[in-house]
Write a protein that holds these residues in place. Structure first.
Motif, PDB file in Angstrom:
ATOM      1  N   THR A 179       0.824  -1.215   0.000  1.00 46.14           N
ATOM      2  CA  THR A 179       0.000   0.000   0.000  1.00 46.14           C
ATOM      3  C   THR A 179       0.854   1.260   0.000  1.00 46.14           C
ATOM      4  N   VAL A 180       2.177   1.120   0.178  1.00 43.53           N
ATOM      5  CA  VAL A 180       3.043   2.285   0.071  1.00 43.53           C
ATOM      6  C   VAL A 180       2.998   2.877  -1.339  1.00 43.53           C
ATOM      7  N   ARG A 181       2.531   2.088  -2.288  1.00 44.60           N
ATOM      8  CA  ARG A 181       2.393   2.605  -3.652  1.00 44.60           C
ATOM      9  C   ARG A 181       1.406   3.777  -3.699  1.00 44.60           C
ATOM     10  N   VAL A 182       0.457   3.795  -2.768  1.00 42.25           N
ATOM     11  CA  VAL A 182      -0.472   4.925  -2.723  1.00 42.25           C
ATOM     12  C   VAL A 182       0.278   6.206  -2.398  1.00 42.25           C
ATOM     13  N   VAL A 183       1.204   6.105  -1.432  1.00 41.90           N
ATOM     14  CA  VAL A 183       2.005   7.282  -1.069  1.00 41.90           C
ATOM     15  C   VAL A 183       2.872   7.708  -2.243  1.00 41.90           C
ATOM     16  N   TRP A 184       3.476   6.713  -2.899  1.00 39.84           N
ATOM     17  CA  TRP A 184       4.294   7.041  -4.057  1.00 39.84           C
ATOM     18  C   TRP A 184       3.468   7.710  -5.146  1.00 39.84           C
ATOM     19  N   ALA A 185       2.274   7.186  -5.386  1.00 39.74           N
ATOM     20  CA  ALA A 185       1.415   7.759  -6.431  1.00 39.74           C
ATOM     21  C   ALA A 185       1.013   9.189  -6.083  1.00 39.74           C
ATOM     22  N   LEU A 186       0.686   9.432  -4.801  1.00 37.68           N
ATOM     23  CA  LEU A 186       0.334  10.785  -4.399  1.00 37.68           C
ATOM     24  C   LEU A 186       1.515  11.730  -4.530  1.00 37.68           C
ATOM     25  N   SER A 187       2.692  11.230  -4.177  1.00 41.56           N
ATOM     26  CA  SER A 187       3.891  12.056  -4.312  1.00 41.56           C
ATOM     27  C   SER A 187       4.167  12.404  -5.767  1.00 41.56           C
ATOM     28  N   ASP A 188       4.046  11.404  -6.652  1.00 36.97           N
ATOM     29  CA  ASP A 188       4.256  11.675  -8.079  1.00 36.97           C
ATOM     30  C   ASP A 188       3.220  12.657  -8.607  1.00 36.97           C
ATOM     31  N   ARG A 189       1.996  12.500  -8.139  1.00 32.52           N
ATOM     32  CA  ARG A 189       0.958  13.412  -8.621  1.00 32.52           C
ATOM     33  C   ARG A 189       1.214  14.834  -8.135  1.00 32.52           C
ATOM     34  N   TRP A 190       1.701  14.960  -6.901  1.00 27.41           N
ATOM     35  CA  TRP A 190       2.002  16.283  -6.365  1.00 27.41           C
ATOM     36  C   TRP A 190       3.135  16.941  -7.142  1.00 27.41           C
ATOM     37  N   LEU A 191       4.168  16.159  -7.470  1.00 30.60           N
ATOM     38  CA  LEU A 191       5.258  16.705  -8.270  1.00 30.60           C
ATOM     39  C   LEU A 191       4.771  17.112  -9.656  1.00 30.60           C
ATOM     40  N   ASP A 192       3.862  16.310 -10.226  1.00 33.99           N
ATOM     41  CA  ASP A 192       3.319  16.650 -11.536  1.00 33.99           C
ATOM     42  C   ASP A 192       2.517  17.943 -11.479  1.00 33.99           C
ATOM     43  N   VAL A 193       1.736  18.110 -10.389  1.00 31.36           N
ATOM     44  CA  VAL A 193       0.984  19.354 -10.236  1.00 31.36           C
ATOM     45  C   VAL A 193       1.921  20.542 -10.121  1.00 31.36           C
ATOM     46  N   LYS A 194       3.010  20.385  -9.395  1.00 30.72           N
ATOM     47  CA  LYS A 194       3.967  21.492  -9.237  1.00 30.72           C
ATOM     48  C   LYS A 194       4.621  21.827 -10.572  1.00 30.72           C
ATOM     49  N   ARG A 195       4.951  20.789 -11.360  1.00 32.63           N
ATOM     50  CA  ARG A 195       5.565  21.055 -12.655  1.00 32.63           C
ATOM     51  C   ARG A 195       4.594  21.805 -13.568  1.00 32.63           C
ATOM     52  N   ARG A 196       3.315  21.377 -13.556  1.00 37.51           N
ATOM     53  CA  ARG A 196       2.337  22.048 -14.406  1.00 37.51           C
ATOM     54  C   ARG A 196       2.116  23.488 -13.957  1.00 37.51           C
ATOM     55  N   ALA A 197       2.112  23.697 -12.637  1.00 35.89           N
ATOM     56  CA  ALA A 197       1.946  25.067 -12.134  1.00 35.89           C
ATOM     57  C   ALA A 197       3.113  25.939 -12.533  1.00 35.89           C
ATOM     58  N   ALA A 198       4.314  25.358 -12.460  1.00 43.15           N
ATOM     59  CA  ALA A 198       5.495  26.141 -12.854  1.00 43.15           C
ATOM     60  C   ALA A 198       5.481  26.453 -14.341  1.00 43.15           C
ATOM     61  N   ALA A 199       5.022  25.483 -15.157  1.00 41.97           N
ATOM     62  CA  ALA A 199       4.972  25.724 -16.604  1.00 41.97           C
ATOM     63  C   ALA A 199       3.925  26.758 -16.968  1.00 41.97           C
ATOM     64  N   ALA A 200       2.833  26.810 -16.180  1.00 39.92           N
ATOM     65  CA  ALA A 200       1.778  27.761 -16.488  1.00 39.92           C
ATOM     66  C   ALA A 200       2.054  29.154 -15.961  1.00 39.92           C
ATOM     67  N   ARG A 201       3.085  29.314 -15.107  1.00 38.05           N
ATOM     68  CA  ARG A 201       3.376  30.625 -14.537  1.00 38.05           C
ATOM     69  C   ARG A 201       3.950  31.527 -15.618  1.00 38.05           C
ATOM     70  N   PRO A 202       3.422  32.741 -15.817  1.00 38.57           N
ATOM     71  CA  PRO A 202       3.949  33.629 -16.878  1.00 38.57           C
ATOM     72  C   PRO A 202       5.357  34.108 -16.558  1.00 38.57           C
ATOM     73  N   THR A 203       6.204  34.231 -17.623  1.00 40.79           N
ATOM     74  CA  THR A 203       7.592  34.703 -17.478  1.00 40.79           C
ATOM     75  C   THR A 203       7.615  36.225 -17.518  1.00 40.79           C
ATOM     76  N   LEU A 204       8.220  36.826 -16.518  1.00 39.35           N
ATOM     77  CA  LEU A 204       8.288  38.290 -16.450  1.00 39.35           C
ATOM     78  C   LEU A 204       9.421  38.789 -17.349  1.00 39.35           C
ATOM     79  N   ARG A 205       9.121  39.727 -18.242  1.00 40.61           N
ATOM     80  CA  ARG A 205      10.127  40.277 -19.151  1.00 40.61           C
ATOM     81  C   ARG A 205      10.876  41.415 -18.477  1.00 40.61           C
ATOM     82  N   ARG A 206      12.175  41.472 -18.715  1.00 44.96           N
ATOM     83  CA  ARG A 206      12.996  42.543 -18.131  1.00 44.96           C
ATOM     84  C   ARG A 206      12.649  43.860 -18.818  1.00 44.96           C
ATOM     85  N   PRO A 207      12.378  44.922 -18.035  1.00 43.63           N
ATOM     86  CA  PRO A 207      12.041  46.203 -18.664  1.00 43.63           C
ATOM     87  C   PRO A 207      13.232  46.781 -19.438  1.00 43.63           C
TER      88      PRO A 207
END
Length: 794
Positions: free
Chosen positions: A759-787
């Motif tokens: 059942t530790v696979r549940v923890v692993w799956a949740l951890s992988d899903r959390w990392l995937d959510v963080k990656r998607r959030a980082a990819a969706a964050r807009p890049t600030l252009r230098r003035p």
């Protein structure tokens, strides 16, 4: 929504629809909301366990346990462990409540007050019937037999109700059962796939395929329901119970005659006398100053078979404007007419009309009939006294002792009917009667001696805890033990009078009530009473009072014999006074005081505010807490059971489905080995992994061959250009698991079941899903252009 879920909801709905037949039995009907809430939780537990899935017996056990915990939380939380787990104290509390509920059922008429005991019987019964219906219709997928518990629930309600709306509740219950059958039919048809379920429509819009069988099933159900409703109306009526009709009398008919028959109305007399708190049945106002003779007679018991006294079957007719002179009453007997207005409580449903005897007229609305021999008034077509107000004119007959002593022999026919005794009557009854009345020179003197024997000189004690008794020796047992209440005294004196050739019968009704401050008289449950009536020609049926401490001794039974122990004046009962009370009644004197210091007038008043149990949100919190306490520790086991069922379950038959199924079976094999202490090693090939499981698990040759067969199938999927399907892989994994369990110790087996390592696979799956959510959030964050700097083009 899946078919099983739909069936579970229909089963719960059918149970609740059948439970509606119980609504007229109890007031208020708030218990139904609690039953709906608890049944919904019990049904939800069944739906959850079937999705795991658990074995059928485990599903039923889980629902039964949930129902028991819910009842414990609702009715015995103070006696339970942490408020929800029943222990010995909780079960004893349940037993006490059920006993109290049974007493309340026999004590009160319909609708009965909603006491805790009755509420437990109602809600517990609904949960039990709901569990039975859910088990049959959903768990074992057989909806037709589920109609039996639904029928049992309806039959209990119909047997106790007054029958006014039985057809309506039958219709509601039948609709619920029909809905359950249709849901099962739809579920079964849907399992045939597109052959029935996905049939197209014709150009004309007419459906084909599954719709036709479903429509046919609906038509059959509607026709069957119609037959069930219409056919009983065309059959001859079979009325029974308290009043049994024949012809056009009580019950159905034109009302131009008929007969009335009745069962023994004494079944609840002792319970009325034993109530903890008196409850007003009747309130009356009268123009007589002497209340000691104001007995309210309901019916007379004429037939005695040696075991019981029962009313005889009599002809009934329309109520006359003025009743005829009572049988046997001569013109020279002093009498006075009394007028009494009586109001019945809205919960008191009696088919006979309580009246002073002998009545000379009655004014009442409704369907009532007159029985001339007993001079009683009975309800026609289920008419009862509930909430009725009526006026009775009656005669206060005042014979003298001389008139009774000089009474001639009664007519032969009357004497023959009312002196009959069965051959099985114990000889001690007649023997005692002759001994007690030795030296008497008339039937009147014999009657007075019998009354004095029971009331004063015989050493008898009044005790309502003594059972009514039945059988041929009941009267002999009473004469020996000398303990009983009014039923025993009246039965015994009437039987002994008949043994002396004195016509006798038993009257049932109420002793004189208690005067109130507003000049009314209150008659309560504790005033329920039975007394003997003896016949004297020239006077008629005459009341005697053999029961000590109850009622009042008639003035015409005063003895002029020197040394007599009978009092010289009428003896009032404990609840009776011959004059009006100068102090207000208990209910009035408590009006301006703390209600907790006053005696409650009724069982309803004894219930504290909000006595229907804990608030719904408190109940919900306890239920959720109990569910969490059960589900959190068992979550790993439930997850593994679910995953095993999914991995080894059915799969598609296309070529694209073969790899997915094979890899899922391999995953289950390695996780099973992991649960029994063989951790996975993803760096090895399937063949080496299989050899490692066989070696560390000490598998037998059949189980070892199963492991290698699964590994070969995995290699086929991974490396072959066109994978070939391998049959029996799920059975191979089950064989391996069985062998591993047989080799492991009980500690390892219990851990593999309750806390599996995989059942530790549940923890692993949740951890992988959390990392995937963080990656998607980082990819969706807009890049600030230098003035840009001043002067720079851009």
């Amino acid at each position: 929504m899946s078919g099983r879920t739909r069936m579970a909801l229909c089963a719960a709905a059918a149970t609740l629809m059948a439970s509606c037949a119980l609504l007229p039995l109890v007031s208020p009907v708030t218990w139904l909301m609690q039953a709906i809430f608890l049944l919904a939780i019990q049904t939800g537990v069944g739906m959850a366990t079937r999705r795991v899935p658990l074995a059928r017996p485990l599903t039923v056990a889980a629902q039964a346990l949930a129902g028991l915990m819910l009842l414990t939380l609702t009715f015995a939380n103070q006696q339970a462990i942490i408020g929800v787990i029943p222990g010995p104290e909780a079960f004893r509390h349940f037993a006490d409540l059920l006993q109290a509920g049974g007493d309340d059922v026999s004590r009160y008429s319909i609708p009965a007050p909603l006491s805790d005991g009755i509420r437990l019987m109602l809600i517990g019964g609904v949960l039990i019937i709901g569990l039975a219906v859910d088990t049959l219709a959903v768990t074992f997928r057989s909806a037709a037999p589920a109609g039996l518990p639904l029928l049992a629930l309806y039959s209990v309600a119909a047997g106790l109700s007054d029958g006014g709306a039985d057809w309506l509740w039958f219709l509601v219950a039948a609709m619920g059962y029909l809905m359950l059958l249709l849901a099962e039919g739809r579920d079964r048809l849907s399992q045939w796939g597109r052959v029935f379920g996905g049939a197209p429509r014709t150009p004309g819009g007419e459906p084909t395929g599954a719709v036709a069988p479903v429509r046919t099933g609906r038509r059959i159900g509607v026709v069957a329901l119609g037959i069930a409703l219409v056919v009983p109306l065309a059959l001859p009526a079979m009325n029974g119970g308290l009043l049994d009709a024949a012809g056009a009398g009580v019950g159905s008919g034109s009302g131009r005659g008929g007969t009335v028959a009745a069962v023994n109305p004494l079944v609840s007399l002792r319970d009325s006398l034993n109530v903890d708190e008196d409850r007003e049945v009747l309130s009356l106002k009268t123009n007589t100053a002497d209340l000691s003779n104001l007995y309210l007679r309901i019916v007379s018991l004429d037939d005695f078979d040696g075991t019981t006294w029962e009313p005889a079957k009599r002809s009934i007719e329309a109520i006359p404007g003025r009743f005829p002179t009572p049988i046997g009453l001569g013109p020279d007997v002093r009498r006075a007419e009394v007028e009494t207005t009586i109001s019945a409580a809205d919960w008191y449903a009696q088919n006979w009309l309580p009246m002073p005897y002998p009545p000379s007229g009655v004014e009442i609305d409704g369907r009532w009939r007159y029985e001339p021999l007993g001079m009683t008034v009975v309800g026609d077509r289920r008419q009862t006294t509930r909430g009725a107000t009526y006026t009775v004119r009656s005669l206060d007959v005042q014979p003298t002792a001389e008139q009774l002593a000089d009474a001639p022999e009664p007519p032969a026919a009357l004497k023959r009917e009312f002196t009959k005794l069965p051959d099985s009557m114990p000889s001690v009854v007649g023997k005692t009667a002759r001994e007690v009345t030795e030296g008497a020179t008339s039937h009147y003197e014999q009657a007075v001696k019998l009354q004095e024997y029971f009331a004063v000189t015989g050493g008898f004690q009044y005790d309502t805890d003594v059972k009514v008794g039945s059988g041929r020796t009941a009267i002999a047992r009473f004469l020996r033990d000398k303990q009983g209440f009014c039923v025993h005294f009246s039965f015994a004196m009437a039987a002994m009078a008949r043994s002396l050739d004195i016509p006798a019968r038993v009257a049932v009704g109420f002793a004189p009530g208690t005067p109130q401050g507003d000049s009314s008289v209150s008659v309560g449950l504790r005033d329920a009473h039975a007394w003997p009536e003896l016949y004297f020609e020239g006077v008629g049926w005459t009341r005697f009072e053999p029961t000590p401490t109850r009622g009042s001794v008639p003035s015409y039974t005063q003895s002029d014999t020197p040394g007599s122990t009978l009092p010289d004046v009428a003896r009032p009962s404990q609840s009776t006074s011959t004059g009006l009370s100068a102090t207000p009644s208990a209910s009035e004197s408590c009006a301006g005081q703390n209600p907790q210091l006053c005696a409650s007038e009724s069982p309803e008043a004894a219930v504290a505010p909000g006595g229907d149990g804990p608030k719904w949100y408190v109940l919900l919190a306890w239920v959720l807490g109990g569910a969490a306490a059960l589900l959190i520790p068992s979550a790993p086991m439930l997850w593994r059971l679910r995953m095993r069922a999914v991995r080894l379950g059915a799969h598609g038959r296309s070529e694209a489905d073969i790899p997915l199924h094979t890899l899922a079976v391999w995953q289950e094999l390695t996780d099973t080995a992991w649960d029994f202490g063989i951790p996975p090693d993803d760096s090895q090939t399937p063949r080496r992994t299989a050899a490692r499981i066989v070696r560390l698990g000490h598998l037998d040759p059949p189980a070892a061959a199963s492991v290698h067969r699964v590994a070969d199938a995995v290699e086929q999927v991974l490396y072959a250009p066109v994978p070939r399907p391998t049959a029996g892989l799920a059975e191979d994994v089950r064989r391996v698991r069985s062998d591993l369990r047989s080799k492991a110790g009980w500690r390892t087996s219990m851990r593999a079941l309750l806390a599996p390592r995989s059942t530790v696979r549940v923890v692993w799956a949740l951890s992988d899903r959390w990392l995937d959510v963080k990656r998607r959030a980082a990819a969706a964050r807009p890049t600030l252009r230098r003035p840009s700097t001043p002067g720079q083009r851009g």
